[in-house]
Design a protein around this motif. Structure first.
Motif, mmCIF file in Angstrom:
data_model
loop_
_atom_site.group_PDB
_atom_site.id
_atom_site.type_symbol
_atom_site.label_atom_id
_atom_site.label_comp_id
_atom_site.label_asym_id
_atom_site.label_seq_id
_atom_site.Cartn_x
_atom_site.Cartn_y
_atom_site.Cartn_z
ATOM 1 N N LYS A 1 0.839 -1.197 0.000
ATOM 2 C CA LYS A 1 0.000 0.000 0.000
ATOM 3 C C LYS A 1 0.878 1.253 0.000
ATOM 4 N N PRO A 2 0.536 2.261 -0.837
ATOM 5 C CA PRO A 2 1.337 3.494 -0.853
ATOM 6 C C PRO A 2 1.245 4.234 0.483
ATOM 7 N N PHE A 3 2.301 4.996 0.780
ATOM 8 C CA PHE A 3 2.310 5.793 2.004
ATOM 9 C C PHE A 3 1.165 6.810 1.979
ATOM 10 N N VAL A 4 0.966 7.474 0.821
ATOM 11 C CA VAL A 4 -0.082 8.489 0.673
ATOM 12 C C VAL A 4 -0.718 8.383 -0.710
ATOM 13 N N ASN A 5 -1.905 8.946 -0.828
ATOM 14 C CA ASN A 5 -2.616 9.082 -2.095
ATOM 15 C C ASN A 5 -3.073 10.531 -2.203
ATOM 16 N N ALA A 6 -3.516 10.926 -3.387
ATOM 17 C CA ALA A 6 -4.106 12.254 -3.530
ATOM 18 C C ALA A 6 -5.298 12.324 -2.581
ATOM 19 N N GLY A 7 -5.368 13.388 -1.796
ATOM 20 C CA GLY A 7 -6.450 13.557 -0.829
ATOM 21 C C GLY A 7 -6.085 13.112 0.577
ATOM 22 N N SER A 8 -4.969 12.400 0.732
ATOM 23 C CA SER A 8 -4.552 11.932 2.057
ATOM 24 C C SER A 8 -4.238 13.113 2.971
ATOM 25 N N LYS A 9 -4.686 13.001 4.217
ATOM 26 C CA LYS A 9 -4.317 13.970 5.242
ATOM 27 C C LYS A 9 -3.251 13.293 6.091
ATOM 28 N N VAL A 10 -2.120 13.979 6.267
ATOM 29 C CA VAL A 10 -1.009 13.400 7.012
ATOM 30 C C VAL A 10 -0.606 14.312 8.161
ATOM 31 N N LYS A 11 -0.016 13.711 9.151
ATOM 32 C CA LYS A 11 0.461 14.431 10.331
ATOM 33 C C LYS A 11 1.965 14.656 10.215
ATOM 34 N N LYS A 12 2.450 15.641 10.928
ATOM 35 C CA LYS A 12 3.883 15.928 10.979
ATOM 36 C C LYS A 12 4.629 14.646 11.345
ATOM 37 N N GLY A 13 5.660 14.317 10.570
ATOM 38 C CA GLY A 13 6.460 13.126 10.841
ATOM 39 C C GLY A 13 6.036 11.888 10.081
ATOM 40 N N ASP A 14 4.837 11.909 9.466
ATOM 41 C CA ASP A 14 4.388 10.761 8.664
ATOM 42 C C ASP A 14 5.258 10.634 7.418
ATOM 43 N N THR A 15 5.529 9.408 7.004
ATOM 44 C CA THR A 15 6.307 9.167 5.789
ATOM 45 C C THR A 15 5.428 9.412 4.575
ATOM 46 N N LEU A 16 5.953 10.179 3.615
ATOM 47 C CA LEU A 16 5.231 10.490 2.380
ATOM 48 C C LEU A 16 5.688 9.602 1.231
ATOM 49 N N CYS A 17 6.986 9.327 1.180
ATOM 50 C CA CYS A 17 7.545 8.533 0.103
ATOM 51 C C CYS A 17 8.970 8.150 0.477
ATOM 52 N N ILE A 18 9.612 7.441 -0.430
ATOM 53 C CA ILE A 18 11.028 7.089 -0.277
ATOM 54 C C ILE A 18 11.746 7.584 -1.521
ATOM 55 N N VAL A 19 12.922 8.161 -1.341
ATOM 56 C CA VAL A 19 13.796 8.476 -2.470
ATOM 57 C C VAL A 19 15.070 7.663 -2.256
ATOM 58 N N GLU A 20 15.311 6.737 -3.176
ATOM 59 C CA GLU A 20 16.488 5.879 -3.081
ATOM 60 C C GLU A 20 17.658 6.560 -3.772
ATOM 61 N N ALA A 21 18.761 6.681 -3.049
ATOM 62 C CA ALA A 21 19.978 7.266 -3.605
ATOM 63 C C ALA A 21 21.166 6.432 -3.121
ATOM 64 N N MET A 22 21.966 5.982 -4.036
ATOM 65 C CA MET A 22 23.155 5.197 -3.701
ATOM 66 C C MET A 22 22.818 4.004 -2.798
ATOM 67 N N LYS A 23 21.754 3.299 -3.143
ATOM 68 C CA LYS A 23 21.304 2.106 -2.407
ATOM 69 C C LYS A 23 20.800 2.420 -1.000
ATOM 70 N N LEU A 24 20.640 3.711 -0.671
ATOM 71 C CA LEU A 24 20.074 4.109 0.620
ATOM 72 C C LEU A 24 18.628 4.522 0.413
ATOM 73 N N MET A 25 17.736 3.996 1.235
ATOM 74 C CA MET A 25 16.319 4.348 1.164
ATOM 75 C C MET A 25 16.067 5.511 2.120
ATOM 76 N N ASN A 26 15.827 6.695 1.563
ATOM 77 C CA ASN A 26 15.627 7.908 2.350
ATOM 78 C C ASN A 26 14.137 8.196 2.471
ATOM 79 N N GLU A 27 13.596 8.031 3.668
ATOM 80 C CA GLU A 27 12.184 8.320 3.888
ATOM 81 C C GLU A 27 11.981 9.826 3.943
ATOM 82 N N ILE A 28 11.037 10.321 3.146
ATOM 83 C CA ILE A 28 10.707 11.735 3.136
ATOM 84 C C ILE A 28 9.473 11.898 4.020
ATOM 85 N N GLU A 29 9.607 12.698 5.065
ATOM 86 C CA GLU A 29 8.532 12.855 6.049
ATOM 87 C C GLU A 29 7.892 14.229 5.947
ATOM 88 N N ALA A 30 6.630 14.297 6.375
ATOM 89 C CA ALA A 30 5.911 15.573 6.423
ATOM 90 C C ALA A 30 6.514 16.428 7.527
#
Length: 152
Positions: free
Chosen positions: A94-123
């Motif tokens: 299941k995706p972290f968020v969808n269009a219309g999702s309401k999220v709280k500060k600190g919730d994970t929005l997505c991951i950006v993988e760079a150099m084999k590191l999974m970087n969680e992008i948080e609100a």
């Protein structure tokens, strides 16, 4: 060296004229190489999903015009690093968020993988995702808008 320091290092190398950077410490070695890529055709960014009730895939959502909306750029969350954008923790989940999702500060929005590191992008604050501007698995550039948001 922690993840934030590595991300800052990647950003500095990306923004500089350097094409290669090497850092050796007692217990690790980091090598950053930057190749000059040929520009690829990219169509103008279009929302993948829009928060409009009844908007069907492939149909353009019509929004009411507001005089102030023509002068204000929409708020966005931008890619903090260059990498591959993922909407879910792993394929088929299941995706972290969808269009219309309401999220709280600190919730994970997505991951950006760079150099084999999974970087969680948080609100960074409570917000609502209005649209997702990139496809799952797409390469993103530093500063590229990922989400259109509303913080009110």
């Amino acid at each position: 060296m922690d993840l934030k320091e590595i991300q800052e290092l990647i950003k500095m190398v990306d923004e500089s004229g350097l094409t290669e950077f090497e850092l050796k410490q007692e217990d690790y070695k980091i090598i950053l190489k930057k190749e000059k890529l040929q520009p690829m055709f990219q169509p103008a960014l279009q929302p993948i999903q829009s928060f409009m009730p009844g908007a069907a895939a492939g149909k353009e959502a019509v929004t009411p015009e507001h005089p102030s909306s023509k002068t204000e750029a929409p708020q966005t969350i931008n890619a903090p690093i260059v990498g591959t954008f993922y909407l879910a923790p792993s394929p088929g989940e299941k995706p972290f968020v969808n269009a219309g999702s309401k999220v709280k500060k600190g919730d994970t929005l997505c991951i950006v993988e760079a150099m084999k590191l999974m970087n969680e992008i948080e609100a960074e604050e409570d917000l609502q995702i209005l649209s997702i501007l990139v496809n799952d698995g797409q390469m993103v550039e530093f500063g590229q808008p990922l989400f259109e948001i509303n913080t009110k």
